[in-house]
Design an enzyme around this catalytic site. Structure first.
Site, PDB file in Angstrom:
ATOM      1  N   SER A  29      28.248  39.173  45.839  1.00 25.17           N
ATOM      2  CA  SER A  29      28.110  40.559  45.397  1.00 25.17           C
ATOM      3  C   SER A  29      27.878  41.501  46.578  1.00 25.17           C
ATOM      4  O   SER A  29      27.041  41.233  47.432  1.00 25.17           O
ATOM      5  CB  SER A  29      26.913  40.697  44.449  1.00 25.17           C
ATOM      6  OG  SER A  29      27.082  39.869  43.336  1.00 25.17           O
ATOM      7  N   HIS A  60      33.387  41.726  41.846  1.00 26.41           N
ATOM      8  CA  HIS A  60      34.199  40.674  42.445  1.00 26.41           C
ATOM      9  C   HIS A  60      35.676  41.018  42.291  1.00 26.41           C
ATOM     10  O   HIS A  60      36.137  41.260  41.182  1.00 26.41           O
ATOM     11  CB  HIS A  60      33.930  39.343  41.757  1.00 26.41           C
ATOM     12  CG  HIS A  60      32.607  38.735  42.131  1.00 26.41           C
ATOM     13  ND1 HIS A  60      32.156  37.593  41.552  1.00 26.41           N
ATOM     14  CD2 HIS A  60      31.676  39.106  43.008  1.00 26.41           C
ATOM     15  CE1 HIS A  60      30.973  37.280  42.077  1.00 26.41           C
ATOM     16  NE2 HIS A  60      30.663  38.192  42.954  1.00 26.41           N
ATOM     17  N   HIS A  82      30.492  31.582  38.612  1.00 25.63           N
ATOM     18  CA  HIS A  82      29.106  31.116  38.564  1.00 25.63           C
ATOM     19  C   HIS A  82      28.922  30.085  37.461  1.00 25.63           C
ATOM     20  O   HIS A  82      29.626  30.113  36.446  1.00 25.63           O
ATOM     21  CB  HIS A  82      28.158  32.292  38.273  1.00 25.63           C
ATOM     22  CG  HIS A  82      28.213  33.390  39.277  1.00 25.63           C
ATOM     23  ND1 HIS A  82      29.170  34.370  39.244  1.00 25.63           N
ATOM     24  CD2 HIS A  82      27.418  33.663  40.338  1.00 25.63           C
ATOM     25  CE1 HIS A  82      28.967  35.206  40.256  1.00 25.63           C
ATOM     26  NE2 HIS A  82      27.909  34.797  40.932  1.00 25.63           N
ATOM     27  N   TYR A  84      26.674  30.177  35.336  1.00 20.88           N
ATOM     28  CA  TYR A  84      26.280  30.831  34.078  1.00 20.88           C
ATOM     29  C   TYR A  84      27.469  31.346  33.268  1.00 20.88           C
ATOM     30  O   TYR A  84      27.332  31.706  32.100  1.00 20.88           O
ATOM     31  CB  TYR A  84      25.274  31.965  34.328  1.00 20.88           C
ATOM     32  CG  TYR A  84      25.750  33.107  35.207  1.00 20.88           C
ATOM     33  CD1 TYR A  84      26.694  34.033  34.761  1.00 20.88           C
ATOM     34  CD2 TYR A  84      25.216  33.277  36.471  1.00 20.88           C
ATOM     35  CE1 TYR A  84      27.108  35.084  35.556  1.00 20.88           C
ATOM     36  CE2 TYR A  84      25.625  34.331  37.286  1.00 20.88           C
ATOM     37  CZ  TYR A  84      26.567  35.228  36.823  1.00 20.88           C
ATOM     38  OH  TYR A  84      26.981  36.263  37.616  1.00 20.88           O
ATOM     39  N   GLU A  85      28.658  31.383  33.870  1.00 16.50           N
ATOM     40  CA  GLU A  85      29.810  31.900  33.124  1.00 16.50           C
ATOM     41  C   GLU A  85      30.323  30.902  32.089  1.00 16.50           C
ATOM     42  O   GLU A  85      30.870  31.299  31.067  1.00 16.50           O
ATOM     43  CB  GLU A  85      30.915  32.310  34.099  1.00 16.50           C
ATOM     44  CG  GLU A  85      30.505  33.565  34.882  1.00 16.50           C
ATOM     45  CD  GLU A  85      31.477  33.929  35.986  1.00 16.50           C
ATOM     46  OE1 GLU A  85      32.614  34.297  35.680  1.00 16.50           O
ATOM     47  OE2 GLU A  85      31.081  33.838  37.168  1.00 16.50           O
ATOM     48  N   ALA A 112      23.944  37.301  46.792  1.00 20.67           N
ATOM     49  CA  ALA A 112      22.833  38.226  46.611  1.00 20.67           C
ATOM     50  C   ALA A 112      21.702  37.416  45.996  1.00 20.67           C
ATOM     51  O   ALA A 112      21.943  36.565  45.148  1.00 20.67           O
ATOM     52  CB  ALA A 112      23.231  39.359  45.679  1.00 20.67           C
ATOM     53  N   MET A 207      21.600  32.677  41.614  1.00 23.73           N
ATOM     54  CA  MET A 207      22.361  32.022  40.543  1.00 23.73           C
ATOM     55  C   MET A 207      23.671  31.403  41.034  1.00 23.73           C
ATOM     56  O   MET A 207      24.580  31.187  40.241  1.00 23.73           O
ATOM     57  CB  MET A 207      22.670  33.051  39.442  1.00 23.73           C
ATOM     58  CG  MET A 207      21.461  33.807  38.929  1.00 23.73           C
ATOM     59  SD  MET A 207      21.952  35.113  37.786  1.00 23.73           S
ATOM     60  CE  MET A 207      20.401  36.019  37.617  1.00 23.73           C
ATOM     61  N   SER A 208      23.774  31.153  42.330  1.00 16.28           N
ATOM     62  CA  SER A 208      25.076  30.693  42.835  1.00 16.28           C
ATOM     63  C   SER A 208      24.905  29.755  44.022  1.00 16.28           C
ATOM     64  O   SER A 208      23.858  29.140  44.204  1.00 16.28           O
ATOM     65  CB  SER A 208      25.911  31.911  43.256  1.00 16.28           C
ATOM     66  OG  SER A 208      25.337  32.530  44.397  1.00 16.28           O
ATOM     67  N   ASN A 231      16.291  42.314  45.982  1.00 20.86           N
ATOM     68  CA  ASN A 231      15.072  42.689  45.238  1.00 20.86           C
ATOM     69  C   ASN A 231      13.969  41.681  45.531  1.00 20.86           C
ATOM     70  O   ASN A 231      14.247  40.545  45.934  1.00 20.86           O
ATOM     71  CB  ASN A 231      15.359  42.688  43.729  1.00 20.86           C
ATOM     72  CG  ASN A 231      15.894  41.357  43.246  1.00 20.86           C
ATOM     73  OD1 ASN A 231      17.082  41.043  43.436  1.00 20.86           O
ATOM     74  ND2 ASN A 231      15.040  40.569  42.648  1.00 20.86           N
ATOM     75  N   HIS A 243      21.563  43.921  37.092  1.00 16.73           N
ATOM     76  CA  HIS A 243      22.743  43.652  37.914  1.00 16.73           C
ATOM     77  C   HIS A 243      23.129  44.906  38.708  1.00 16.73           C
ATOM     78  O   HIS A 243      23.593  44.806  39.852  1.00 16.73           O
ATOM     79  CB  HIS A 243      23.902  43.195  37.033  1.00 16.73           C
ATOM     80  CG  HIS A 243      25.090  42.734  37.821  1.00 16.73           C
ATOM     81  ND1 HIS A 243      25.028  41.680  38.717  1.00 16.73           N
ATOM     82  CD2 HIS A 243      26.365  43.184  37.876  1.00 16.73           C
ATOM     83  CE1 HIS A 243      26.214  41.515  39.291  1.00 16.73           C
ATOM     84  NE2 HIS A 243      27.041  42.408  38.789  1.00 16.73           N
TER      85      HIS A 243
HETATM   86  N1  HPA Z   1      17.107  36.262  40.735  1.00 15.74           N
HETATM   87  C1  HPA Z   1      18.256  35.575  40.605  1.00 15.74           C
HETATM   88  N2  HPA Z   1      19.395  35.993  41.107  1.00 15.74           N
HETATM   89  C2  HPA Z   1      19.402  37.149  41.788  1.00 15.74           C
HETATM   90  C3  HPA Z   1      18.235  37.907  41.960  1.00 15.74           C
HETATM   91  C4  HPA Z   1      17.016  37.440  41.402  1.00 15.74           C
HETATM   92  O1  HPA Z   1      15.942  38.049  41.514  1.00 15.74           O
HETATM   93  N3  HPA Z   1      18.588  38.999  42.683  1.00 15.74           N
HETATM   94  C5  HPA Z   1      19.920  38.892  42.936  1.00 15.74           C
HETATM   95  N4  HPA Z   1      20.407  37.765  42.400  1.00 15.74           N
END
Ligand code: HPA
Length: 271
Positions: A29, A60, A82, A84-85, A112, A207-208, A231, A243
């Site tokens: 991302s 993407h 990912h 999760y998809e 990210a 998540m990746s 973050n 997101h």
């Molecule tokens: N958690 C999981 N995935 C993320 C986060 C997070 O805080 N920030 C960006 N991708």
């Protein structure tokens, strides 16, 4: 019958005859603009590459870009699939193996991530030195043969880590280092999960990335990985996780990662 790997490698060979990349890359991302620095680019939509991801998460582009950066031939994936998809951990199997098949010796993975370390706030960059596959999933479920028992004790190539440290220093880019913990997503973590991840030694959560790293190590590719911290993780600040925030912050920190990636490719092959 041809496999998706062979079919995709054939498409690449048709579009870019004789092209042999040394480094494969997965842009996470916010890192899309890096692809604009590729010289003599040839872009191939994932739609034309069997087994490559379907367009999914906003941000993407969904294409493979072939060309050169800093004198190194690269094959750059703008966008990944990912876990999760689909709930399938092997979604990146064909892309990673195709990159290996067309010549890539190294895979550079970016993402990210949320930081579990107060001092590494939004906008920081973290080099991944190890990971925790907290999902309990492997992209190698169902594989056969003894090479499925992949040694991950040095999953993140020590020489590549040294190279990135040197580049960060030379360019005065502040680069944190640490362990990345893979959560399933697509929901963010709870504050309790983040406290657990801190106790377990994670510096970032996301998540990746981990599936690609395992797939790359399985075929003997060397790996380097960088996280853009978008973050502080859940419970560590009052900012609501979303997101949209990930995308905005990733774009802001992308410049430092771009400097590191370019430096890495300029020096690739020198050690
Ligand atoms: N958690 C999981 N995935 C993320 C986060 C997070 O805080 N920030 C960006 N991708």
């Amino acid at each position: 019958m041809s496999t998706d790997i062979e079919l995709s490698a054939n498409v690449i060979a048709e579009r870019a005859p004789g092209f042999k990349p040394a480094v494969g890359m997965v842009l996470g991302s916010g890192l899309g603009p890096f692809a604009e620095t590729i010289q003599d680019p040839i872009a191939i939509s994932y739609a034309d590459l069997p087994g490559f991801p379907k367009p999914g998460v906003a941000g993407h582009a969904g294409q493979l870009v072939l060309g050169a950066v800093g004198g190194t031939a690269v094959a750059v994936m703008q966008g990944r699939e990912h876990f999760y998809e689909t709930g399938k951990a092997d979604a990146m199997k064909t892309p990673v193996r195709t990159l290996h098949d067309i010549g890539c010796e190294t895979l550079v993975v970016t993402n990210a991530a949320g930081s579990t370390v107060e001092a590494a706030g939004p906008g920081s960059v973290m080099m991944i030195t190890d990971h925790i596959a907290f999902t309990g999933q492997s992209p190698l479920f169902g594989e056969e043969g003894n090479d499925r028992f992949v040694d991950l004790s040095q999953a993140y190539d020590p020489a590549h880590q040294t190279a990135l440290r040197d580049i960060a220093k030379a360019n005065e880019v502040s680069m944190a280092e640490g362990t990345y913990m893979w959560f399933c997503g697509p929901h963010f973590e709870t504050p309790a999960e983040i406290r657990m991840s801190q106790i377990m030694g994670a510096s970032a959560v996301g998540m990746s990335t981990v599936p690609e790293v395992i797939l790359a190590r399985h075929v003997g590719m060397r790996v380097a990985a960088l996280s853009i911290i978008t973050n502080l993780a859940a419970g560590m600040s009052d900012v609501k996780l979303s997101h949209e925030q990930t995308m905005t912050m990733a774009a802001k920190a992308a410049n430092d990662v771009q400097v590191l990636l370019t430096g890495f490719l300029e020096n690739y092959g020198n050690g």
